[in-house]
Structures are given as C-alpha cells and as structure tokens.
Design a protein around this motif. Structure first.
Motif, mmCIF file in Angstrom:
data_model
loop_
_atom_site.group_PDB
_atom_site.id
_atom_site.type_symbol
_atom_site.label_atom_id
_atom_site.label_comp_id
_atom_site.label_asym_id
_atom_site.label_seq_id
_atom_site.Cartn_x
_atom_site.Cartn_y
_atom_site.Cartn_z
ATOM 1 N N ASN A 93 64.038 21.541 31.723
ATOM 2 C CA ASN A 93 65.249 22.117 32.139
ATOM 3 C C ASN A 93 65.995 22.655 33.137
ATOM 4 O O ASN A 93 66.600 23.583 33.799
ATOM 5 C CB ASN A 93 65.930 22.813 30.604
ATOM 6 C CG ASN A 93 67.669 23.148 31.068
ATOM 7 O OD1 ASN A 93 68.494 22.584 31.175
ATOM 8 N ND2 ASN A 93 67.820 24.452 30.809
ATOM 9 N N THR A 94 64.576 22.928 33.683
ATOM 10 C CA THR A 94 64.409 23.916 35.218
ATOM 11 C C THR A 94 65.656 22.700 36.159
ATOM 12 O O THR A 94 66.109 23.605 37.388
ATOM 13 C CB THR A 94 63.268 23.841 35.534
ATOM 14 O OG1 THR A 94 62.336 22.199 35.809
ATOM 15 C CG2 THR A 94 62.687 24.348 35.336
ATOM 16 N N TYR A 95 66.088 21.609 36.341
ATOM 17 C CA TYR A 95 66.503 20.983 37.593
ATOM 18 C C TYR A 95 68.022 20.454 37.168
ATOM 19 O O TYR A 95 68.387 20.271 36.034
ATOM 20 C CB TYR A 95 65.664 19.433 37.927
ATOM 21 C CG TYR A 95 64.213 19.849 37.998
ATOM 22 C CD1 TYR A 95 64.846 19.667 39.631
ATOM 23 C CD2 TYR A 95 63.679 19.711 37.973
ATOM 24 C CE1 TYR A 95 63.530 19.953 40.690
ATOM 25 C CE2 TYR A 95 62.506 19.732 38.192
ATOM 26 C CZ TYR A 95 62.089 19.461 39.445
ATOM 27 O OH TYR A 95 60.934 20.075 40.545
ATOM 28 N N GLU A 147 56.456 16.258 60.574
ATOM 29 C CA GLU A 147 57.010 16.214 60.198
ATOM 30 C C GLU A 147 58.349 17.266 59.039
ATOM 31 O O GLU A 147 56.855 17.667 58.225
ATOM 32 C CB GLU A 147 57.837 14.470 58.937
ATOM 33 C CG GLU A 147 59.918 14.701 59.143
ATOM 34 C CD GLU A 147 60.209 13.667 59.129
ATOM 35 O OE1 GLU A 147 61.131 13.705 58.105
ATOM 36 O OE2 GLU A 147 59.645 12.358 59.208
ATOM 37 N N ARG A 148 58.890 17.999 59.712
ATOM 38 C CA ARG A 148 59.302 19.135 59.029
ATOM 39 C C ARG A 148 59.278 18.506 57.438
ATOM 40 O O ARG A 148 60.938 18.578 57.526
ATOM 41 C CB ARG A 148 60.463 20.702 59.210
ATOM 42 C CG ARG A 148 60.640 21.668 59.117
ATOM 43 C CD ARG A 148 59.001 22.577 58.896
ATOM 44 N NE ARG A 148 59.522 23.997 58.419
ATOM 45 C CZ ARG A 148 59.018 24.074 56.987
ATOM 46 N NH1 ARG A 148 58.441 23.232 55.763
ATOM 47 N NH2 ARG A 148 59.539 25.733 56.485
ATOM 48 N N VAL A 149 59.285 19.554 56.290
ATOM 49 C CA VAL A 149 58.643 19.550 54.516
ATOM 50 C C VAL A 149 59.242 20.530 54.114
ATOM 51 O O VAL A 149 58.444 21.624 54.628
ATOM 52 C CB VAL A 149 57.979 18.463 54.115
ATOM 53 C CG1 VAL A 149 58.429 18.243 52.452
ATOM 54 C CG2 VAL A 149 57.714 17.472 55.213
ATOM 55 N N HIS A 150 60.202 20.823 53.547
ATOM 56 C CA HIS A 150 60.033 22.341 52.432
ATOM 57 C C HIS A 150 59.900 22.250 51.732
ATOM 58 O O HIS A 150 59.797 23.455 50.813
ATOM 59 C CB HIS A 150 61.961 22.788 52.910
ATOM 60 C CG HIS A 150 62.645 22.907 53.945
ATOM 61 N ND1 HIS A 150 62.924 21.764 54.890
ATOM 62 C CD2 HIS A 150 62.943 23.189 55.278
ATOM 63 C CE1 HIS A 150 63.020 21.892 56.189
ATOM 64 N NE2 HIS A 150 63.105 22.606 56.128
ATOM 65 N N ASP A 151 59.628 21.408 50.705
ATOM 66 C CA ASP A 151 59.810 21.356 49.208
ATOM 67 C C ASP A 151 58.879 19.740 48.945
ATOM 68 O O ASP A 151 59.386 18.865 48.689
ATOM 69 C CB ASP A 151 60.590 21.884 48.492
ATOM 70 C CG ASP A 151 60.337 21.871 46.514
ATOM 71 O OD1 ASP A 151 59.155 21.356 46.540
ATOM 72 O OD2 ASP A 151 61.780 22.077 45.953
ATOM 73 N N THR A 152 56.923 19.611 49.007
ATOM 74 C CA THR A 152 56.814 18.815 48.793
ATOM 75 C C THR A 152 56.544 18.284 47.654
ATOM 76 O O THR A 152 56.654 17.139 46.667
ATOM 77 C CB THR A 152 55.093 18.823 48.992
ATOM 78 O OG1 THR A 152 55.169 19.094 50.764
ATOM 79 C CG2 THR A 152 54.011 17.730 49.036
ATOM 80 N N THR A 153 57.042 19.153 46.069
ATOM 81 C CA THR A 153 56.363 18.744 44.863
ATOM 82 C C THR A 153 57.741 19.019 44.282
ATOM 83 O O THR A 153 57.066 19.382 42.845
ATOM 84 C CB THR A 153 54.850 20.037 44.606
ATOM 85 O OG1 THR A 153 55.691 21.478 44.512
ATOM 86 C CG2 THR A 153 53.370 19.511 44.912
ATOM 87 N N THR A 154 58.281 18.993 44.695
ATOM 88 C CA THR A 154 59.876 18.836 43.498
ATOM 89 C C THR A 154 59.811 17.503 42.423
ATOM 90 O O THR A 154 59.574 16.943 42.870
ATOM 91 C CB THR A 154 60.787 18.977 44.864
ATOM 92 O OG1 THR A 154 62.634 19.048 43.070
ATOM 93 C CG2 THR A 154 61.285 18.008 45.215
ATOM 94 N N GLY A 155 60.415 18.027 41.062
ATOM 95 C CA GLY A 155 60.143 16.561 40.596
ATOM 96 C C GLY A 155 61.403 15.800 40.284
ATOM 97 O O GLY A 155 61.911 14.927 39.859
ATOM 98 N N MET A 156 62.460 16.408 41.243
ATOM 99 C CA MET A 156 64.354 15.849 41.397
ATOM 100 C C MET A 156 64.410 14.747 42.880
ATOM 101 O O MET A 156 64.263 15.478 43.713
ATOM 102 C CB MET A 156 64.798 16.711 40.684
ATOM 103 C CG MET A 156 66.623 16.398 41.132
ATOM 104 S SD MET A 156 67.523 16.867 40.075
ATOM 105 C CE MET A 156 69.406 16.310 40.478
ATOM 106 N N ARG A 157 64.232 13.945 42.715
ATOM 107 C CA ARG A 157 64.373 13.097 43.821
ATOM 108 C C ARG A 157 65.084 11.622 43.303
ATOM 109 O O ARG A 157 65.026 10.919 42.239
ATOM 110 C CB ARG A 157 62.986 12.289 44.676
ATOM 111 C CG ARG A 157 62.340 13.390 45.179
ATOM 112 C CD ARG A 157 60.904 13.260 45.997
ATOM 113 N NE ARG A 157 60.002 14.546 46.311
ATOM 114 C CZ ARG A 157 59.377 14.320 46.186
ATOM 115 N NH1 ARG A 157 58.794 13.743 45.130
ATOM 116 N NH2 ARG A 157 58.470 15.507 46.261
#
Length: 229
Positions: A93-95, A147-157
């Motif tokens: 329920n975090t996403y 390349e600029r990455v802001h959130d490498t480990t997000t689970g929502m894609r």
C-alpha cells in the motif's frame, strides 16, 4: 513508437506477495478502481497467511511458490504476464495505484519504461535511513550508467512487454535496480515519473542493512555486466 495506443485492457499489474494480508485487499481494490477493473493482476505468492485467498477473491491470478525472495517472485510474475504493457508494484500500500493510467499514458507517448520516482516529493513517510540509502543508490547508479537517475529501487514501473522479454533478469533482492539499469544501458526510452509514497500496511520483510548491501552489490554487478566489454 509502437503502432497503436494501449488501453487498460492491455495492462497486467505484476507483483510478488508474501504475507500481505494487512494490505492486499486495499491494494487490489485500488488497482480495480484505477483501471475500471480492466487490468489483469498476477501475484506470485509464498505466503503462510490469507494473502492468496484474498487475492483470488479479487480475481487475481495467483501463482504459488516456496518463498525464494523478492526478485524470484517478481520475475515469475513478469514472466506470467501476457499483455503488451506490464506494471510492477509492491503489495504494501505504499504506491499510488491511481497513477496507473498516467503510467500507461507515458507508454503511449512512446516510452519503453516508466519508472516511479518516490523521492521527487521527498518521501517523508519513508524511514530516514532508507531515504538516505535510496538517494545513495541513485547517485551511484547515475555515475555508473552515465545518466541521471533519481530512484533506482522503486517498485512501481510500467514496461512495454518486449523490454521484459528481451532481457534475462538475474538478481533477487536487487531486481528492482536491475529492472531499471539494464533497459537504461541498452538505450531503451526510459522516463522517471514522480509519485507519492504512503505509509506501508503490515511489516517490512527487508532488513535495511542486509538488504541494502545486496542491492548495492546488484547495482555494481549489473552495471559492470552492461558497461564492461
């Protein structure tokens, strides 16, 4: 650019689930509401609680397996998806499931991967140690992939299915990072989309120190495999 626009009927939401009875009813209800109950849901489950029963009550496809870790479950869910667009999420329920249509719209703009950026708005509900670690992972990944990455480990894609099918996924705890790094290194069109991040329902399954070390190892390993001859 693909040759047609996809609809919510073309979407599978794929996730690994492990003892998520506290959250799964809410998550699956939110997915149904966000997609007008049109998206397919696949859960790869290793739970000892009522998670799989609740998922089936919501009409999700449940693939049961012995608990083998985050990446094994998510990779199996991705493999079971048979639609042109696949959206990954966690079941805690975090996403924000209400963003699924926005992610699909980005795919229809021509992107191959749409990656949720939890840190854009500050992610105040995330524990400070985790927030610092995720910022560090993003900085390291940015340096290594160029390349600029802001959130490498997000689970929502969101992914176009050919991206999923074209790559051999090898990581377990670090799969979330691999799912971004390999497409970036192979010149797929990737965009980060800011998302909110809510308080989780239920207990976390990842030890921040042990899990963080494994994720860092995955980032270094995958970047080396993709960038070194």
């Amino acid at each position: 650019m693909h040759d047609r626009s996809y609809t919510l009927d073309d979407v599978t939401v794929a996730m690994g689930t492990y003892n998520e009875a506290a959250a799964i009813d809410t998550v699956l209800t939110d997915i149904a509401d966000a997609t007008d109950d049109r998206a397919r849901v696949v859960c790869v489950d290793g739970s000892s609680d009522s998670t799989p029963e609740i998922a089936r009550e919501h009409g999700a496809t449940v693939i049961e397996q012995e608990p083998q870790g985050y990446g094994v479950a998510v990779a199996a869910a991705l493999d079971a998806a048979d639609t042109p667009v696949v959206i990954t999420t966690d079941c805690d329920n975090t996403y924000p499931m209400e963003r699924i249509p926005a992610f699909l719209a980005r795919i229809n703009e021509g992107y191959d991967v749409v990656s949720g950026d939890r840190l854009y708005w500050g992610a105040d509900t995330m524990p400070a140690f985790n927030r610092l670690g995720n910022a560090a992972f993003a900085a390291i990944t940015s340096l290594l992939v160029g390349e600029r990455v802001h959130d490498t480990t997000t689970g929502m894609r969101a992914y176009r299915a050919p991206v999923i099918d074209a790559i051999d996924w090898t990581q377990n705890t670090g799969l979330s990072a691999e799912l971004l790094i390999r497409p970036l290194c192979r010149n797929y069109d990737v965009i980060e989309e800011p998302i909110g991040y809510a308080d989780r329902l239920g207990d976390t399954k990842l030890d921040p120190l042990e899990g963080g070390a494994e994720i860092l190892g995955s980032i270094l390993k995958v970047c080396a495999e993709e960038r070194l001859p």
